[in-house]
Structure formats: structure tokens, C-alpha cells
Design an enzyme around this catalytic site. Sequence first.
Site, PDB file in Angstrom:
ATOM      1  N   ASN A 184      -5.052  16.887  33.053  1.00  0.00           N
ATOM      2  CA  ASN A 184      -4.863  16.308  34.383  1.00  0.00           C
ATOM      3  C   ASN A 184      -4.644  17.422  35.405  1.00  0.00           C
ATOM      4  OD1 ASN A 184      -4.515  14.355  36.339  1.00  0.00           O
ATOM      5  ND2 ASN A 184      -2.324  14.157  35.986  1.00  0.00           N
TER       6      ASN A 184
ATOM      7  N   HIS B 197       0.921  20.418  23.308  1.00  0.00           N
ATOM      8  CA  HIS B 197       1.446  19.179  22.742  1.00  0.00           C
ATOM      9  C   HIS B 197       1.390  19.274  21.220  1.00  0.00           C
ATOM     10  CE1 HIS B 197       1.683  17.003  26.532  1.00  0.00           C
ATOM     11  NE2 HIS B 197       0.441  17.334  26.808  1.00  0.00           N
TER      12      HIS B 197
ATOM     13  N   GLY C 291      -3.320  17.483  28.643  1.00  0.00           N
ATOM     14  CA  GLY C 291      -2.896  18.868  28.620  1.00  0.00           C
ATOM     15  C   GLY C 291      -3.529  19.652  27.482  1.00  0.00           C
TER      16      GLY C 291
ATOM     17  N   ASP D 123      -2.540  26.509  33.446  1.00  0.00           N
ATOM     18  CA  ASP D 123      -1.926  25.199  33.208  1.00  0.00           C
ATOM     19  C   ASP D 123      -1.747  24.981  31.703  1.00  0.00           C
ATOM     20  OD1 ASP D 123      -0.785  22.732  33.578  1.00  0.00           O
ATOM     21  OD2 ASP D 123      -2.623  21.721  34.219  1.00  0.00           O
TER      22      ASP D 123
END
Length: 423
Positions: free
Chosen positions: A272, A303, A318, A299
Site C-alpha cells: 500500500n 510480515h 507490505g 517502505d
Amino acid sequence: MGILLKHAMVFKNGTFERDCVSVSDGLLRFGRADMNPEQLFACDDLYVLPGFADVHVHLREPGFSYKETIKTGTLAAAHGGYTTVCAMPNLNPVPDTLEHLHAQLGIIEKDACIHVLPYGTITVGQRGEALADLAAMAPYVAGFSDDGRGVQSRAVMREAMLLAKSLGKHIVAHCEDNSLLQGGYIHDGEYCAAHGHKGICSESEWGQIARDLELVAETGCSYHVCHISTKESVALIREAKRAGLNVTCETAPHYLLLDDSMLQEDGRFKMNPPIRAMADREALLEGICDGTIDMIATDHAPHAKDEKSRGLFGSLMGVVGLETAFALLYTGLVLGGICQLSDLVRLLHDAPNRRFGLKNDYIPGQPANFTVFDLREQYRIDPDEFLSMGRSTPFAGWRVNGRCKLTVAGGNIAYCDWKQERM
């Protein structure tokens, strides 16, 4: 610790020249040093570059250490040639007060192998309502961001900009209008329509950028836009700069090297903002070349494996990027003929350091912050080689040039994959 690098191709004054590099008492020196180094490296055909700075990473600690820790995240950064990163505030506790911020600062002091400068949030709990304690946090942060969430209220953002200006700090904005999301999770383009997904429209990003730029013109705030991904965003920021507004922006490697025709039904392609259309990618590349886009940030957003194994619909947003960014950009942009290596140094070192005032100098007599790459080495990106706890990248299997051999941060070796010469 004494370090000597012999006969390297050293980046100085915008170009490369054959030279030696030394570190003594933590300080950088160029030229042959009169020293008996503890560590000696032969650098024939290797390149010494300024240590990179990433103003947009997620280190996940405190609160989400099953995804990443400050130790593993900074090791990953050093593996990628980074000597400074700015850590986003998507944490628990959220750094919206000085007390909460100190929970993060304590771990940084203990575990970080490179320089880490955190962000404080713009609003309490990143909820977009009441302002966080910006004044108390200001001396310790790179700026203020609710990254991951756009500030929906114009009035709240205006108040934040005025306060940030009075404190001499940046507003660092994740721009996203929630009213336009409508359950979307990938770009609202051809792939989305062909595969029955729900799309995120481009206006959800550029509409909030347009609003914020109006507020910047009104308040005089120092404003930085996170991870732009659309052609409209590039155009808006270009015009704002022409108008003299105090605005900078970043994009990420995945927006420069991918478009939605390359998507796969895999969570490693979900982030995103989403990967956009070819026209957006082309506009971003143009923005890199003409200076509209000031810097490239990763960025980096790790996860757990199960959180990224549920396809495009079910996976969390992500991807990781610290360990692949330079090689991807060098291969795609420099070897691809889009820009020069000196331009990449500007995007990864000069611009972020200048804008955010980072302690990441590449100046003789100052603490040594540099990285060494073998630009000839070609390999395939293998997530199993990452030092990050995150493994999800859309670039797995890509063939790239540029292997990091050594990173020195603050005068200390933060990463080394290189045999020393015998003394």
C-alpha cells in the site's frame, strides 16, 4: 578499530577515482593512511559509496517483534548498504508521547547496528483525531507521520502543520482518502478487472496530496510525501515545487520497476499504495530523472510468513526491500540506461540526508559511514539469504548486479561478507 581498504574505486565529488579508504578512531579518511590496520581489505574493482539513508522503514519493534526486530531490521539494512534509517511509528505502544517514544529509543540504543532515527505520530494512536505530543517528541524524531493511515480531517492536518512548523519539523504524510477505498486492495486497473479483484483508485492517493499541498501553501509547513505511486501525484508535486512550496517526496523501487501487468496471485505483490499501471510507472521514472522525486525509500514492511501467504485478497499489505533496493535500482536504472550511478547516490544518500538532516556524513574527518559493492557480481535474489525476518518480495528470482561486501556505520563494521587480507 583500524580499517584500511586498498585500491578501491571511491566515490568523491560526483565521480569515482582509484584511492584508499581508512577508518581510524571511527573517522573516515581518504588516501593511503600511515597506519597498521587491524583489518585490511583489498578492493580492486570494488566500489566505495556513501552509506545509504532510507527515510521510510518499518522495524516493527516494540509491539510486533514476531515480524521484525530492531536488531534484525538494522542488520538487513546494513546488508543492503544502508547506514541510517528512519523508523515508522506503526508500533505498540504507538510513539505519540515521549514516554511511548522512549520504549522504542531504548531498544534502538541497545540493539541497532546502524543509526536509527524514529518518527513520532501526527495524531494520538494514529487515529487522525487529536494531535500527539509533538512538542515533547520533537528533539528525538525525524518528523511526524501517521504512516499507514492518511489524516482524514483537513482541520487536524492544518493544525499539525502549523505546530510542526513552529517546532522546525517535517510532516511526513501517507496520503490516502479512506472514503475512496471501497474495500480495494490492488490497483483499480486492467489486472484487477480481469481477475475479479477490488481496486484502489489512484485518486485515493493524489486527492489527499492535492488537499495537503493547499495546506502547505497556507501554513508554510515543511512537507514530505511518502511512497508516491501515481502519475497525478508526480504532476501535483512538480507544480508545487514550481510554485516554491517546501515539499519533497519519495517513491519506492517496486513502483519504478513493476506495473500491474506484472502482478501475480501472490501476497508478495501486495503493498500500500499498490503497484500501479504502466503510465504511472513511466511518470515516476520521469519524475526521478527531472528531480520532481527527491529520493527513493524502500517502505521495508516485513510480515510473518503466514500473513503473506493468503494471496492478493487475504494477505497483509507490505513487502521487504532493504536488502534488494540498491542492486535492483543499479540493475534497472543505471545499467538500464535511465540514470547514472551518481544520480542513484543522490537519490539514496545526498537527498535524504540533506532533507532530514541525518547524521550520515561521508566527509573525511567525520564518523565513517560508507558501503562497498561489487558491481560486477551477478546473482538471483533469494529471500532465504535475507537477514530480515521478512521474506516477502515481488523480486524473488530476479537477476541483478551489485553485491554488498562491507558496510561501515558510525565508524564500526555493521556488515561484512568479505575475507580480509593477511597482515
